[in-house]
Scaffold this active site. Sequence first.
Site, PDB file in Angstrom:
ATOM      1  N   LYS A 118      -3.688  22.835 -63.656  1.00  0.00           N
ATOM      2  CA  LYS A 118      -3.608  23.698 -62.420  1.00  0.00           C
ATOM      3  C   LYS A 118      -4.902  24.133 -61.995  1.00  0.00           C
ATOM      4  O   LYS A 118      -5.713  24.719 -62.693  1.00  0.00           O
ATOM      5  CB  LYS A 118      -3.287  25.250 -63.245  1.00  0.00           C
ATOM      6  CG  LYS A 118      -2.837  26.294 -61.866  1.00  0.00           C
ATOM      7  CD  LYS A 118      -2.084  27.502 -62.412  1.00  0.00           C
ATOM      8  CE  LYS A 118      -1.983  28.331 -61.426  1.00  0.00           C
ATOM      9  NZ  LYS A 118      -3.189  28.939 -60.829  1.00  0.00           N
ATOM     10  N   ARG A 139      -3.873  28.298 -47.477  1.00  0.00           N
ATOM     11  CA  ARG A 139      -2.698  29.046 -47.850  1.00  0.00           C
ATOM     12  C   ARG A 139      -2.681  30.468 -47.289  1.00  0.00           C
ATOM     13  O   ARG A 139      -1.351  30.798 -46.827  1.00  0.00           O
ATOM     14  CB  ARG A 139      -2.631  29.206 -49.260  1.00  0.00           C
ATOM     15  CG  ARG A 139      -1.331  29.772 -49.784  1.00  0.00           C
ATOM     16  CD  ARG A 139      -1.099  30.046 -51.329  1.00  0.00           C
ATOM     17  NE  ARG A 139      -0.069  30.587 -51.778  1.00  0.00           N
ATOM     18  CZ  ARG A 139       0.291  31.994 -51.841  1.00  0.00           C
ATOM     19  NH1 ARG A 139      -0.909  32.808 -51.412  1.00  0.00           N
ATOM     20  NH2 ARG A 139       1.251  32.144 -52.209  1.00  0.00           N
ATOM     21  N   CYS A 411      -8.758  66.487 -58.453  1.00  0.00           N
ATOM     22  CA  CYS A 411      -8.972  65.034 -57.888  1.00  0.00           C
ATOM     23  C   CYS A 411     -10.606  64.846 -57.844  1.00  0.00           C
ATOM     24  O   CYS A 411     -11.335  65.744 -56.951  1.00  0.00           O
ATOM     25  CB  CYS A 411      -8.378  64.835 -56.518  1.00  0.00           C
ATOM     26  SG  CYS A 411      -8.814  63.412 -55.428  1.00  0.00           S
TER      27      CYS A 411
END
EC number: 6.5.1.2
Length: 777
Positions: A118, A139, A411
């Site tokens: 690979k 791709r 947060c």
Amino acid sequence: MTNNNDPSLQAQSLRDQLNDWSYRYYVQDDPAVPDAEYDRVFRALKDLEAQYPDLVTADSPTQRVGDVPLDAFEQVQHEVPMLSLDNAFDDEELWAFDKRIRERLDVSEIIDYVAEPKLDGLAVSLLYENGELVRAATRGDGQTGENITVNARTIRSVPLKLRGNDVPKRLEVRGEVVMPHAGFEELNARQQEAGLKLFANPRNAAAGSLRQLDSRITASRPLEFYAYSMAQLEGWEHPPTHSAMLDALRDWGLRVNPEIRVCHGVEALLRFYQGILEKREHLDYDIDGVVYKVNRFDWQDDLGFVSRAPRWAIAHKFPAQEELTVLNGVDWQVGRTGALTPVARLEPVHVGGVIVSNATLHNIDEIQRLDIRIGDTVVVYRAGDVIPKVVRALPERRPANAQGIALPSSCPVCGSEILRGHDQVVARCTGGLICGDQRREAIKHFASRRAMDIDGLGDKLVDALVDQELITTVADLYRLKAEQVAGLERMGEKSADNLIAALEASKTVGLGRFLFALGILQIGEETAKNLADCFGDLDSIRHAPLLLLLAVPDVGLEVAKAIGAFFAESDNEAVIDGLLAQGVSPQASGVPSAAFVKSLTLAQLLKSAKRLGMNLEGIGDKSLDILGSHFRTVTELSAAAAEGAGAEPKGVRSGVMTQLAKALAENDWRGRLQDAEKKVADMAARAPQEMESQPLEGQTWVLTGTLEQFTRNQAKQALQQLGAKVAGSVSKNTRMVVAGASAGSKLAKAESLGIEVCDEAALLSLLNQHGIDPGAL
């Protein structure tokens, strides 16, 4: 060298000689002459072509030097998608893969596989027509890539013309572009000498080199191409096996990895894997595992694909590399869904070819499970392109002043409350769109290639638009003016105009893509497509009750609740209405799927209600099926349930009707079921008859040749909507072959078997009859 005085014959002789030497060098790994001799003949050809410019041909070795820079890469739609592969990380997963193959094929014999390294590079598609290289593409996301033809022509191991006279009319080759280790070291030495940034690893260097807008830069980089498959083959008999296909590619002058072997069964695969793993450090290119493919093509066709990967192939990954470093601190990042992710700030360390200074810690539970503290010496794991992660700490090296890691109480971006359910792994910021990071990430997701695919709207531009308060929601994107964008840093009038044009082009989008782009929690591409296919239009999905959402393939309880919660939120509804008002037009069939409507029986509604909390405990699916078939409507079922024990149909235990009567009365379940029933009736009235919606059910179709009005992938999706199976090869079971321009061996085989053939116009007529526009898919 030829002594012929005819310049054209001299040039052809020199080209043939150089191409033959390149074939011997790259394909046969058998250099015929020293490099100096090759260079002398190359210069002789170059001088001759300079003297007689008309003699220059497209396949001349001298044409690999690059051309003038491009403004941008053109987009290329892959006619055959470039799919990813599923992974196996240990021997057991490989044995399980082989078992699935044999069970699906219903064979007991040992399977032959092709095993290949690979390569860790950049996947590329090469298209040859009548032997000439006409296009090369990256791709991309598997569906759409970039046209890199000019750059690919500069790679010496990419044939500009196929070898031999017996070549296909049309051939699409898939392979990998890599940068050898020696070339990588030389390139980085040149970069350092020039005071330029060094490349982290050969893969990054290969990708960066291949995607240069100036092909002359690509020509100066030591890139190599290895072919590993073909996606299209016309005008030539299709080989019966993958190994035979590789032999054909070699014969045509394409370089195939010399380590590839045919292996008989899993034990042979494991031996190959171990051998390549031991050889890995001695190879001149990076690999990150081994790929196994079923050798027989007819078996590959039978096995088919699942989601974005073939069933007949798998990647066996190598063990990841690990290194030790020190955890200096932890930052908390907020994603588009509000999820807080802890990010480790590390003492920089070299892992797997790159310098790692940040790594994921996953979540607070994982931190506590591993007992990781700030100041610890930790193990960092990295495999291929996987995000580095901290996998464990070394308590024996823990300093006295090591600090524990706690979940923030508010947060870190907007200060909103952090909520985390008792059974939830993920903690989330409740700020929603007032949280800058959530807003920012939601817009980036919306614009991404797999979502709305807004060309030119990258992460940095989104950051700039948000920072300048030009946009706060995705709907604001379509209110942008060119002059607003042109005023941003590194943006000019042309770039601004291009962005506005890209936004306009993105307004027409498939409904599935649109739903995915909205960023609904837990909704991936496949689920979004299923929703679009089942309901047929956006409005039906927006107002679908949970009872119906649960009947959609791949939609479980949590996913259904997430969909319902998203569309119940007024801010989200306002954003969707804003998008529609700006002209965004999600494309779909407009009618619900007949098969989906047929599945929405009373029994299905009862099963969905049970999953949503209706008190049907102890009443199994078999009993619900009997109740659903015995009673036609919720009203009939309620009336019978009111009679109590003794009203049960045959096959249903006594007492069920009493329980059912009580359950229907609780939490307005009777009303909720009746509302869902009305929705089903409305959908049934709009849905086409089942046979009309699936007129090609049970039929196998084959596409061959070049289609002009849409791609083969779009044609495939359209045929699948009509129920057809689209195969890659012709057999006696084929019902129809669609022949486009330059159709080759598949057409010939169809004619020899007496199989019906139609052209593109006939296919388009069929699709139009059923309201399908393949160009919108």
